[in-house]
Design a protein around this motif. Structure first.
Motif, PDB file in Angstrom:
ATOM      1  N   ARG A 118     -13.150  -2.208 -25.570  1.00  0.00           N
ATOM      2  CA  ARG A 118     -12.842  -2.907 -26.526  1.00  0.00           C
ATOM      3  C   ARG A 118     -13.936  -4.080 -26.578  1.00  0.00           C
ATOM      4  N   PRO A 119     -14.826  -4.120 -27.668  1.00  0.00           N
ATOM      5  CA  PRO A 119     -15.546  -5.714 -27.913  1.00  0.00           C
ATOM      6  C   PRO A 119     -14.633  -6.763 -27.808  1.00  0.00           C
ATOM      7  N   THR A 120     -15.049  -7.932 -27.178  1.00  0.00           N
ATOM      8  CA  THR A 120     -14.221  -8.775 -26.851  1.00  0.00           C
ATOM      9  C   THR A 120     -15.291 -10.139 -26.752  1.00  0.00           C
ATOM     10  N   LYS A 121     -14.880 -11.263 -27.312  1.00  0.00           N
ATOM     11  CA  LYS A 121     -15.442 -12.495 -27.269  1.00  0.00           C
ATOM     12  C   LYS A 121     -15.183 -13.156 -26.188  1.00  0.00           C
ATOM     13  N   LEU A 126      -6.156 -10.944 -26.002  1.00  0.00           N
ATOM     14  CA  LEU A 126      -5.799  -9.563 -26.470  1.00  0.00           C
ATOM     15  C   LEU A 126      -4.457  -9.598 -26.484  1.00  0.00           C
ATOM     16  N   ALA A 127      -3.644  -9.085 -27.513  1.00  0.00           N
ATOM     17  CA  ALA A 127      -2.423  -9.139 -27.536  1.00  0.00           C
ATOM     18  C   ALA A 127      -1.801  -7.884 -26.686  1.00  0.00           C
ATOM     19  N   ALA A 132      -2.005  -2.054 -24.730  1.00  0.00           N
ATOM     20  CA  ALA A 132      -1.146  -0.989 -24.395  1.00  0.00           C
ATOM     21  C   ALA A 132      -1.840   0.184 -25.039  1.00  0.00           C
ATOM     22  N   ALA A 133      -2.303   0.014 -26.379  1.00  0.00           N
ATOM     23  CA  ALA A 133      -3.037   0.925 -27.186  1.00  0.00           C
ATOM     24  C   ALA A 133      -4.223   1.414 -26.729  1.00  0.00           C
ATOM     25  N   LEU A 134      -5.223   0.473 -26.010  1.00  0.00           N
ATOM     26  CA  LEU A 134      -6.320   0.638 -25.544  1.00  0.00           C
ATOM     27  C   LEU A 134      -6.291   1.689 -24.128  1.00  0.00           C
ATOM     28  N   ALA A 135      -5.249   1.531 -23.244  1.00  0.00           N
ATOM     29  CA  ALA A 135      -5.047   1.901 -21.985  1.00  0.00           C
ATOM     30  C   ALA A 135      -4.216   3.484 -22.420  1.00  0.00           C
ATOM     31  N   GLY A 189     -17.650  -7.153 -23.730  1.00  0.00           N
ATOM     32  CA  GLY A 189     -15.871  -6.818 -24.106  1.00  0.00           C
ATOM     33  C   GLY A 189     -15.289  -6.285 -22.757  1.00  0.00           C
ATOM     34  N   VAL A 190     -13.952  -5.924 -23.036  1.00  0.00           N
ATOM     35  CA  VAL A 190     -12.909  -5.681 -21.986  1.00  0.00           C
ATOM     36  C   VAL A 190     -12.983  -4.099 -21.921  1.00  0.00           C
ATOM     37  N   VAL A 191     -13.225  -3.824 -20.286  1.00  0.00           N
ATOM     38  CA  VAL A 191     -13.302  -2.233 -20.044  1.00  0.00           C
ATOM     39  C   VAL A 191     -11.988  -1.844 -19.165  1.00  0.00           C
ATOM     40  N   LEU A 192     -11.262  -0.898 -19.440  1.00  0.00           N
ATOM     41  CA  LEU A 192     -10.401  -0.502 -18.537  1.00  0.00           C
ATOM     42  C   LEU A 192     -10.802   0.926 -17.853  1.00  0.00           C
TER      43      LEU A 192
END
Length: 292
Positions: A118-121, A126-127, A132-135, A189-192
């Motif tokens: 998810r692109p993240t500054k 992040l909520a 949870a939805a991303l994972a 951004g953040v990567v899982l």
């Protein structure tokens, strides 16, 4: 004309190559190459013209070889050099494709751990419900967090490893700590990523770095963080086609042997900003850059 290689200059002695790359630059000269100097600090600060002010005009084609730069700064570097008659051998779109996970992941999807992002500054919180939805596509199992370029594996428990991706509280804690520690250096951004178990030598994952030029493996070195000077020889038969499909000139792949015997791609990078293991030959890499 001898092949030019543009190194980051030493911030304390602007007429010299940064100490980290000095031996390699010496080997480039010994191979008949030409060394130029780029001001990495000026480039990061957004002044690409100043960054290339001391690069000789009209060099033709050249490699950049130095510290990582964000994709937009690399594009600015390429533009500033073109005004001085120099074209980087790795185009900005190729640099970004190899340097950032969203660029290379679709090509390597079958031979690398499953990933979402998810692109993240920098500094963005992040909520828990968003994470949870991303994972969700990676469930069930454990995972790691990183940005588009780097992880914080040296802070494994607090800012890298997620024991259970379904544990929203644990997931949020580790990701938020990662973002906090990255500060302004959060890339993209953040990567899982799904966690995979790899074979180890003396309790350390046996990770190797393969250097590819124009789709061909040209150099094999231990991962820069490896405590060993040698490692396993990887099977590249299923990795080479993916590198060729990526279509980037100078690429590194970090590979490791999974516990089931499959060689997996842990990371892909642009070779211009990939580091060498301390024991690896600077002369071999210099010869690769300069060519015959």
């Amino acid at each position: 004309m001898p092949m030019p290689v543009l190194y980051c200059r030493d911030p304390l002695n602007p007429r010299r190559v940064d100490e980290h790359f000095a031996q390699e630059a010496q080997e480039v000269r010994a191979c008949g190459g030409v060394v130029g100097l780029v001001d990495h600090d000026a480039l990061l600060q957004g002044d690409a013209q100043q960054a290339v002010a001391h690069v000789p005009a009209g060099l033709g084609s050249a490699w950049y070889r130095g510290w990582m730069v964000p994709g937009d700064r690399y594009a600015a570097l390429a533009e500033a050099l073109s005004r001085r008659g120099t074209a980087l051998l790795v185009a900005p779109e190729q640099y970004r494709a190899a340097h950032e996970l969203p660029g290379w992941y679709p090509t390597f999807v079958d031979i690398t751990p499953a990933s979402v992002w998810r692109p993240t500054k920098p500094g963005e919180i992040l909520a828990a419900e968003d994470l949870a939805a991303l994972a969700e596509p990676l469930l069930p199992g454990s995972g790691i967090v990183k940005d588009y370029v780097k992880s914080r594996k040296h802070e494994w428990e607090q800012a890298c490893f997620i024991p259970d991706l379904a544990d929203a509280v644990g997931l949020t804690r580790v990701v938020q700590r990662f973002v906090e520690l990255q500060e302004g250096f959060l890339a993209g951004g953040v990567v899982l990523r799904s966690f995979e178990t790899f074979s180890k030598l003396e309790s350390v994952a046996a990770e190797m770095r393969v250097w590819w030029l124009d789709g061909e493996p040209r150099l094999l070195t231990p991962h820069p963080d490896s405590p060993f000077e040698r490692g396993l020889v990887p099977d590249l038969d299923h990795i080479g086609p993916a590198v060729q499909r990526l279509g980037c000139r100078f690429v590194t792949t970090d590979v490791a042997l999974r516990s089931d015997g499959a060689w997996r791609v842990v990371e892909v990078g642009d070779g211009q900003v990939s580091d060498l293991h301390p024991s690896s030959s600077r002369g071999e890499l210099a010869a690769l850059l300069v060519g015959p």
